[in-house]
Motif scaffolding. Structure first.
Motif, mmCIF file in Angstrom:
data_model
loop_
_atom_site.group_PDB
_atom_site.id
_atom_site.type_symbol
_atom_site.label_atom_id
_atom_site.label_comp_id
_atom_site.label_asym_id
_atom_site.label_seq_id
_atom_site.Cartn_x
_atom_site.Cartn_y
_atom_site.Cartn_z
ATOM 1 N N ALA A 237 0.815 -1.216 0.000
ATOM 2 C CA ALA A 237 0.000 0.000 0.000
ATOM 3 C C ALA A 237 0.847 1.264 0.000
ATOM 4 N N GLY A 238 2.061 1.184 0.520
ATOM 5 C CA GLY A 238 2.908 2.372 0.577
ATOM 6 C C GLY A 238 2.524 3.265 1.735
ATOM 7 N N GLY A 239 2.962 4.504 1.678
ATOM 8 C CA GLY A 239 2.754 5.429 2.789
ATOM 9 C C GLY A 239 1.362 6.013 2.855
ATOM 10 N N SER A 240 0.648 6.092 1.758
ATOM 11 C CA SER A 240 -0.687 6.706 1.724
ATOM 12 C C SER A 240 -1.754 5.634 1.610
ATOM 13 N N LYS A 241 -1.875 4.828 2.631
ATOM 14 C CA LYS A 241 -2.792 3.690 2.587
ATOM 15 C C LYS A 241 -4.233 4.125 2.318
ATOM 16 N N LEU A 242 -4.675 5.198 2.950
ATOM 17 C CA LEU A 242 -6.052 5.658 2.779
ATOM 18 C C LEU A 242 -6.317 6.059 1.321
ATOM 19 N N ALA A 243 -5.376 6.759 0.718
ATOM 20 C CA ALA A 243 -5.528 7.159 -0.686
ATOM 21 C C ALA A 243 -5.590 5.940 -1.597
ATOM 22 N N VAL A 244 -4.779 4.930 -1.274
ATOM 23 C CA VAL A 244 -4.765 3.708 -2.081
ATOM 24 C C VAL A 244 -6.084 2.955 -1.930
ATOM 25 N N VAL A 245 -6.612 2.882 -0.704
ATOM 26 C CA VAL A 245 -7.898 2.217 -0.477
ATOM 27 C C VAL A 245 -8.998 2.916 -1.278
ATOM 28 N N LYS A 246 -9.023 4.246 -1.241
ATOM 29 C CA LYS A 246 -10.036 4.995 -1.988
ATOM 30 C C LYS A 246 -9.914 4.741 -3.484
ATOM 31 N N LEU A 247 -8.677 4.701 -3.973
ATOM 32 C CA LEU A 247 -8.464 4.467 -5.401
ATOM 33 C C LEU A 247 -8.865 3.048 -5.797
ATOM 34 N N VAL A 248 -8.540 2.063 -4.983
ATOM 35 C CA VAL A 248 -8.941 0.678 -5.262
ATOM 36 C C VAL A 248 -10.461 0.589 -5.290
ATOM 37 N N LYS A 249 -11.112 1.268 -4.366
ATOM 38 C CA LYS A 249 -12.578 1.305 -4.330
ATOM 39 C C LYS A 249 -13.124 1.871 -5.636
ATOM 40 N N GLU A 250 -12.538 2.972 -6.074
ATOM 41 C CA GLU A 250 -12.986 3.626 -7.304
ATOM 42 C C GLU A 250 -12.730 2.758 -8.539
ATOM 43 N N LEU A 251 -11.546 2.136 -8.612
ATOM 44 C CA LEU A 251 -11.160 1.342 -9.781
ATOM 45 C C LEU A 251 -11.957 0.047 -9.908
ATOM 46 N N THR A 252 -12.297 -0.541 -8.786
ATOM 47 C CA THR A 252 -12.955 -1.851 -8.814
ATOM 48 C C THR A 252 -14.470 -1.780 -8.688
ATOM 49 N N GLY A 253 -14.975 -0.665 -8.169
ATOM 50 C CA GLY A 253 -16.410 -0.559 -7.948
ATOM 51 C C GLY A 253 -16.853 -1.293 -6.693
ATOM 52 N N LEU A 254 -15.902 -1.707 -5.881
ATOM 53 C CA LEU A 254 -16.207 -2.407 -4.633
ATOM 54 C C LEU A 254 -16.570 -1.403 -3.547
#
Length: 127
Positions: free
Chosen positions: A68-85
């Motif tokens: 996830a790297g240093g910006s875990k929250l940003a990555v979670v939001k992006l994964v949510k957006e990219l996958t539709g989950l």
């Protein structure tokens, strides 16, 4: 049939320079853009002349989040957006890295997803 097999063997055994020359000839004299074929043949030739099937270009890719790297929250939001989950499911993917974010996508889509995730601070690889 034997002639075609000989021809295929000649193509697989071309050097990178010969592949580039062949691509130029096909483009200039016949108007054919052989980019994908040139990459596939060059890959087989550079590998030392493996069988023809090994030289085929991969068409489907899996985007795998390795960290996830240093910006875990940003990555979670992006994964949510990219996958539709949902947020919970996206967080589970990020928390369980290495984990596939998207599977069986085109090269362009996979590279776009990878770039987006890397910009958000994640570590990503394509398989």
């Amino acid at each position: 049939m034997a002639d075609l097999k000989d021809f295929a063997e000649q193509l697989v055994n071309l050097t990178v320079k010969e592949v580039n020359e062949l691509a130029d000839i096909l483009k200039e004299e016949y108007g054919i853009e052989p980019a994908a074929a040139a990459v596939a043949v060059a890959g087989g030739g550079a590998a030392g002349g493996g069988d023809g099937e090994a030289a085929e270009e991969q068409t489907e890719f899996d985007v795998v989040l390795t960290a996830a790297g240093g910006s875990k929250l940003a990555v979670v939001k992006l994964v949510k957006e990219l996958t539709g989950l949902g947020l919970k499911d996206a967080k589970e993917i990020v928390d369980s890295a290495p984990k596939a974010v998207k599977e069986g996508v085109s090269k362009d889509e996979a590279e776009g997803i990878k770039k987006s995730l890397e910009e958000a601070g994640a570590e990503v690889e394509l398989k």
